[in-house]
Design an enzyme around this catalytic site. Structure first.
Site, PDB file in Angstrom:
ATOM      1  N   HIS A  68       0.727  -1.131  -0.006  1.00  0.00           N
ATOM      2  CA  HIS A  68       0.042  -0.035   0.063  1.00  0.00           C
ATOM      3  C   HIS A  68       1.085   1.297  -0.016  1.00  0.00           C
ATOM      4  O   HIS A  68       1.796   1.339   0.865  1.00  0.00           O
ATOM      5  CB  HIS A  68      -0.835   0.026   1.091  1.00  0.00           C
ATOM      6  CG  HIS A  68      -2.124  -0.779   1.231  1.00  0.00           C
ATOM      7  ND1 HIS A  68      -3.228  -0.566   1.677  1.00  0.00           N
ATOM      8  CD2 HIS A  68      -2.131  -1.890   0.277  1.00  0.00           C
ATOM      9  CE1 HIS A  68      -3.986  -1.488   1.478  1.00  0.00           C
ATOM     10  NE2 HIS A  68      -3.487  -2.523   0.511  1.00  0.00           N
ATOM     11  N   TYR A 123      -8.838   6.006   7.085  1.00  0.00           N
ATOM     12  CA  TYR A 123      -9.299   6.304   8.619  1.00  0.00           C
ATOM     13  C   TYR A 123     -10.145   7.391   8.629  1.00  0.00           C
ATOM     14  O   TYR A 123      -9.753   8.421   8.118  1.00  0.00           O
ATOM     15  CB  TYR A 123      -7.864   6.703   9.018  1.00  0.00           C
ATOM     16  CG  TYR A 123      -7.000   5.361   9.421  1.00  0.00           C
ATOM     17  CD1 TYR A 123      -6.232   4.877   8.449  1.00  0.00           C
ATOM     18  CD2 TYR A 123      -6.525   5.047  10.679  1.00  0.00           C
ATOM     19  CE1 TYR A 123      -5.206   3.971   8.432  1.00  0.00           C
ATOM     20  CE2 TYR A 123      -5.784   4.169  10.849  1.00  0.00           C
ATOM     21  CZ  TYR A 123      -5.007   3.407   9.822  1.00  0.00           C
ATOM     22  OH  TYR A 123      -4.083   2.386   9.949  1.00  0.00           O
ATOM     23  N   PRO A 153      -4.376   0.419  18.883  1.00  0.00           N
ATOM     24  CA  PRO A 153      -4.052  -0.046  17.569  1.00  0.00           C
ATOM     25  C   PRO A 153      -4.168   0.908  16.487  1.00  0.00           C
ATOM     26  O   PRO A 153      -3.736   0.458  15.191  1.00  0.00           O
ATOM     27  CB  PRO A 153      -5.039  -1.113  17.059  1.00  0.00           C
ATOM     28  CG  PRO A 153      -6.352  -0.714  18.184  1.00  0.00           C
ATOM     29  CD  PRO A 153      -5.508  -0.048  19.013  1.00  0.00           C
ATOM     30  N   LYS A 171       1.091  -0.103  15.027  1.00  0.00           N
ATOM     31  CA  LYS A 171       2.782  -0.206  15.594  1.00  0.00           C
ATOM     32  C   LYS A 171       2.751  -1.449  16.115  1.00  0.00           C
ATOM     33  O   LYS A 171       3.887  -1.845  16.467  1.00  0.00           O
ATOM     34  CB  LYS A 171       2.939   1.052  16.366  1.00  0.00           C
ATOM     35  CG  LYS A 171       3.051   2.291  15.608  1.00  0.00           C
ATOM     36  CD  LYS A 171       4.349   2.464  14.770  1.00  0.00           C
ATOM     37  CE  LYS A 171       4.452   3.024  13.488  1.00  0.00           C
ATOM     38  NZ  LYS A 171       4.099   2.467  12.259  1.00  0.00           N
ATOM     39  N   TYR A 206       3.763   6.225  10.041  1.00  0.00           N
ATOM     40  CA  TYR A 206       3.197   5.112   9.599  1.00  0.00           C
ATOM     41  C   TYR A 206       4.056   3.973   8.974  1.00  0.00           C
ATOM     42  O   TYR A 206       3.847   2.747   8.983  1.00  0.00           O
ATOM     43  CB  TYR A 206       2.079   5.557   8.799  1.00  0.00           C
ATOM     44  CG  TYR A 206       0.797   4.507   8.475  1.00  0.00           C
ATOM     45  CD1 TYR A 206      -0.221   4.627   9.411  1.00  0.00           C
ATOM     46  CD2 TYR A 206       0.878   3.827   7.568  1.00  0.00           C
ATOM     47  CE1 TYR A 206      -1.372   3.691   9.270  1.00  0.00           C
ATOM     48  CE2 TYR A 206      -0.187   2.808   7.489  1.00  0.00           C
ATOM     49  CZ  TYR A 206      -1.449   2.808   8.627  1.00  0.00           C
ATOM     50  OH  TYR A 206      -2.243   1.611   8.236  1.00  0.00           O
TER      51      TYR A 206
HETATM   52  C1  LIG Z   1      -7.380  -8.292  18.880  1.00  0.00           C
HETATM   53  C2  LIG Z   1      -5.930  -7.690  18.419  1.00  0.00           C
HETATM   54  C3  LIG Z   1      -5.868  -6.884  17.285  1.00  0.00           C
HETATM   55  C4  LIG Z   1      -4.579  -6.038  16.889  1.00  0.00           C
HETATM   56  N1  LIG Z   1      -4.604  -5.389  16.035  1.00  0.00           N
HETATM   57  C5  LIG Z   1      -3.306  -4.710  15.538  1.00  0.00           C
HETATM   58  C6  LIG Z   1      -3.078  -3.966  14.421  1.00  0.00           C
HETATM   59  O1  LIG Z   1      -4.345  -3.976  13.636  1.00  0.00           O
HETATM   60  N2  LIG Z   1      -2.028  -3.246  14.088  1.00  0.00           N
HETATM   61  C7  LIG Z   1      -1.033  -3.707  15.105  1.00  0.00           C
HETATM   62  O2  LIG Z   1       0.064  -3.310  14.796  1.00  0.00           O
HETATM   63  N3  LIG Z   1      -0.976  -4.612  16.197  1.00  0.00           N
HETATM   64  C8  LIG Z   1      -2.098  -5.133  16.534  1.00  0.00           C
HETATM   65  N4  LIG Z   1      -2.232  -5.815  17.677  1.00  0.00           N
HETATM   66  C9  LIG Z   1      -1.146  -5.839  18.539  1.00  0.00           C
HETATM   67  C10 LIG Z   1      -0.194  -7.111  18.037  1.00  0.00           C
HETATM   68  O3  LIG Z   1      -1.029  -8.206  17.387  1.00  0.00           O
HETATM   69  C11 LIG Z   1       0.856  -7.177  18.957  1.00  0.00           C
HETATM   70  O4  LIG Z   1       1.438  -5.935  19.169  1.00  0.00           O
HETATM   71  C12 LIG Z   1       1.928  -8.412  18.745  1.00  0.00           C
HETATM   72  O5  LIG Z   1       1.211  -9.615  18.330  1.00  0.00           O
HETATM   73  C13 LIG Z   1       2.975  -8.434  19.568  1.00  0.00           C
HETATM   74  O6  LIG Z   1       3.708  -9.563  19.333  1.00  0.00           O
HETATM   75  P1  LIG Z   1       4.481 -10.217  20.408  1.00  0.00           P
HETATM   76  O7  LIG Z   1       5.208 -11.379  19.886  1.00  0.00           O
HETATM   77  O8  LIG Z   1       5.275  -9.367  21.361  1.00  0.00           O
HETATM   78  O9  LIG Z   1       3.276 -10.950  21.354  1.00  0.00           O
HETATM   79  P2  LIG Z   1       2.178 -11.875  21.190  1.00  0.00           P
HETATM   80  O10 LIG Z   1       1.849 -11.855  19.744  1.00  0.00           O
HETATM   81  O11 LIG Z   1       1.037 -11.433  22.056  1.00  0.00           O
HETATM   82  O12 LIG Z   1       2.871 -13.542  21.644  1.00  0.00           O
HETATM   83  C14 LIG Z   1       2.968 -13.715  22.730  1.00  0.00           C
HETATM   84  C15 LIG Z   1       2.889 -15.193  22.815  1.00  0.00           C
HETATM   85  O13 LIG Z   1       3.338 -15.785  24.065  1.00  0.00           O
HETATM   86  C16 LIG Z   1       2.564 -16.522  24.614  1.00  0.00           C
HETATM   87  N5  LIG Z   1       2.410 -16.765  26.063  1.00  0.00           N
HETATM   88  C17 LIG Z   1       1.906 -15.893  26.558  1.00  0.00           C
HETATM   89  N6  LIG Z   1       2.333 -16.182  27.975  1.00  0.00           N
HETATM   90  C18 LIG Z   1       2.780 -17.265  27.999  1.00  0.00           C
HETATM   91  C19 LIG Z   1       3.348 -18.193  29.004  1.00  0.00           C
HETATM   92  N7  LIG Z   1       3.149 -17.872  30.405  1.00  0.00           N
HETATM   93  N8  LIG Z   1       4.177 -19.388  28.726  1.00  0.00           N
HETATM   94  C20 LIG Z   1       4.066 -19.726  27.322  1.00  0.00           C
HETATM   95  N9  LIG Z   1       3.661 -18.853  26.301  1.00  0.00           N
HETATM   96  C21 LIG Z   1       3.092 -17.588  26.559  1.00  0.00           C
HETATM   97  C22 LIG Z   1       1.170 -16.628  23.840  1.00  0.00           C
HETATM   98  O14 LIG Z   1       0.404 -17.743  23.471  1.00  0.00           O
HETATM   99  C23 LIG Z   1       1.349 -15.816  22.579  1.00  0.00           C
HETATM  100  O15 LIG Z   1       1.614 -17.003  21.327  1.00  0.00           O
HETATM  101  C24 LIG Z   1      -3.471  -6.329  17.930  1.00  0.00           C
HETATM  102  C25 LIG Z   1      -3.538  -7.268  19.041  1.00  0.00           C
HETATM  103  C26 LIG Z   1      -5.036  -7.785  19.270  1.00  0.00           C
HETATM  104  C27 LIG Z   1      -4.862  -8.659  20.541  1.00  0.00           C
END
Ligand SMILES: Cc1cc2nc3c(=O)[nH]c(=O)nc-3n(C[C@H](O)[C@H](O)[C@H](O)COP(=O)(O)OP(=O)(O)OC[C@H]3O[C@@H](n4cnc5c(N)ncnc54)[C@H](O)[C@@H]3O)c2cc1C
Length: 393
Positions: free
Chosen positions: A76, A205, A294, A298, A386
């Site tokens: 995009h 947006y 969200p 980011k 962005y």
């Molecule tokens: C519904 C939703 C919509 C979103 N939409 C957007 C968006 O549009 N744009 C954007 O940029 N961001 C968005 N986000 C945020 C984005 O998804 C997160 O910032 C991103 O997933 C972060 O990645 P991470 O690897 O840090 O954590 P996560 O993706 O949360 O991964 C953490 C992992 O750790 C595991 N875990 C947790 N606790 C334990 C434990 N005690 N033992 C073992 N495993 C564990 C979980 O199962 C998970 O798989 C959204 C988040 C949600 C919830």
């Protein structure tokens, strides 16, 4: 309790952060074990983020053909900011010469998991970490419970908490599950997935007197849209017809293409940054370290940016015995984290209508939107953030 596994880096959480970290460490010849409490199927089917910054796509390129961001995702080159019934395009290519890719997070996870398993990664699903201990020693440990309920210990040279917003690793770093800078917002997003053709080529947006809406795409036949709602909204509270009414009235001047809605969720808004990102031989990355609302897209991108810094810090620590990058990690990562916090807060406050907004607030908000879209500098400021600040900066 017996130590049943030893590794150089124990990674708690197989989200985008943990999986990419294991890949970057493996590129330097550093072995790791990843544990995740969820099943592979659950991880690969949870709908979350959808926008990848250019730097994120470039880092994912390093996993090779397993990354389908460029082939299956869509590039995009701009977004539309819509207010007072008119659309205003922010052209990324024109303003900053960069782009973003629309490619859902669960597809990124499928790519990373298949690439890591093909490379022989020790990746354990259904394993819950219960605590991280001995952060101040040279052998920190993860206390975990496997899918059969058996407790075991992973001893490592370093432990990384990439376990998301409800991180258990955070307690080992900050001393508590919550210790951090925090802000809550008086609204949330009601998200839908529907079977319909795209209503627009690029994301819209939209700010309207009825609140915010985001018109986003997934594929030629499935679309993702959101509208601003009360955080306590029940997803069953609306009929399909009411959902389309709510969405449509928030994008005046545009006609949405409707279709059957097959998923609904309410996404609460929080800004959070942990007070500390590292203690001794334990560090936090991604949502374990911070969360953003969200609106600026980011969350996942910031997780990837942390990982890039930490992977290099761990390489110099574990291969060269040099701790300087690790010592600098909290400060270096914080610079981008707080820029992303600002951008996410700014996009949120500029586009949403607060429940207690006065006429003055409303007119000031429209003035702010005009300041951005009617100025080449304003559009460039938004586009630069962005599309993502350079990862090397
Ligand atoms: C519904 C939703 C919509 C979103 N939409 C957007 C968006 O549009 N744009 C954007 O940029 N961001 C968005 N986000 C945020 C984005 O998804 C997160 O910032 C991103 O997933 C972060 O990645 P991470 O690897 O840090 O954590 P996560 O993706 O949360 O991964 C953490 C992992 O750790 C595991 N875990 C947790 N606790 C334990 C434990 N005690 N033992 C073992 N495993 C564990 C979980 O199962 C998970 O798989 C959204 C988040 C949600 C919830």
């Amino acid at each position: 309790m017996t130590i049943t596994a030893r590794t150089r880096v124990a990674i708690v959480g197989a989200g985008p952060a943990g999986l990419l970290l294991s890949h970057l460490l493996a590129q330097s010849g550093i072995e790791s074990i990843i544990v995740d409490q969820r099943s592979r199927d659950e991880i690969e089917s949870t709908i979350r983020a959808g926008i990848l910054e250019q730097g994120t796509v470039e880092l994912l390129d390093t996993i090779g053909p397993a990354s389908r961001a460029r082939t299956v995702g869509h590039r995009h080159d701009g977004i539309e900011l819509r207010f007072e019934g008119e659309g205003h395009r922010v052209d990324f290519a024109d303003t900053v010469g960069r782009a973003v890719w629309l490619y859902p997070q669960h597809e990124v996870l499928k790519d990373l998991i298949s690439a890591r398993l093909a490379a022989g990664q020790d990746l354990r699903f259904g394993v819950t970490a219960e605590a991280v201990e001995d952060a101040d020693s040279a052998r920190p440990r993860v206390i975990a419970r496997d899918a059969d309920g058996e407790r075991f210990v992973i001893e490592a040279d370093f432990v990384v908490g990439s376990d998301g917003s409800r991180s258990i690793a955070r307690a080992a770093v900050t001393g508590s599950m919550t210790g951090g800078y925090f802000r809550e917002y008086p609204f949330a997003w009601f998200g839908i997935l529907c079977e319909a053709p795209p209503s627009s080529d690029e994301l819209i947006y939209s700010n309207s007197p009825d609140g915010f809406a985001l018109v986003s795409q997934r594929s030629d036949t499935v679309q993702r849209m959101y509208f601003q709602c009360d955080p306590d909204t029940d997803t069953a509270a609306y009929s399909e017809a009411q959902l389309w009414d709510e969405l449509q009235k928030r994008v005046p001047g545009t006609t949405l293409k409707e279709g059957p809605i097959f998923q609904r969720d309410v996404l609460r808004f929080r800004s959070f940054v942990a007070h500390e990102l590292r203690r001794g031989r334990v560090a936090l990355v991604g949502d374990a370290a911070h969360t953003v609302p969200p609106t600026g897209a980011k969350g996942m991108n910031l997780a990837i940016a942390d990982v890039r810094l930490l992977a290099e810090a761990l390489r110099t620590l574990l291969l060269e015995g040099d701790e300087r990058l690790l010592d600098a990690y909290p400060e270096t990562a914080s610079r981008r984290i707080w820029k992303a916090q600002h951008f996410s807060w700014w996009m949120t406050s500029m586009l949403h209508v607060a429940p207690d907004a006065t006429d003055f607030d409303r007119r000031r908000q429209l003035g702010e939107l005009r300041t951005v879209v009617e100025s080449a500098h304003g559009r460039a400021l938004l586009a630069e953030a962005y599309c993502g600040w350079p990862l090397d900066a």
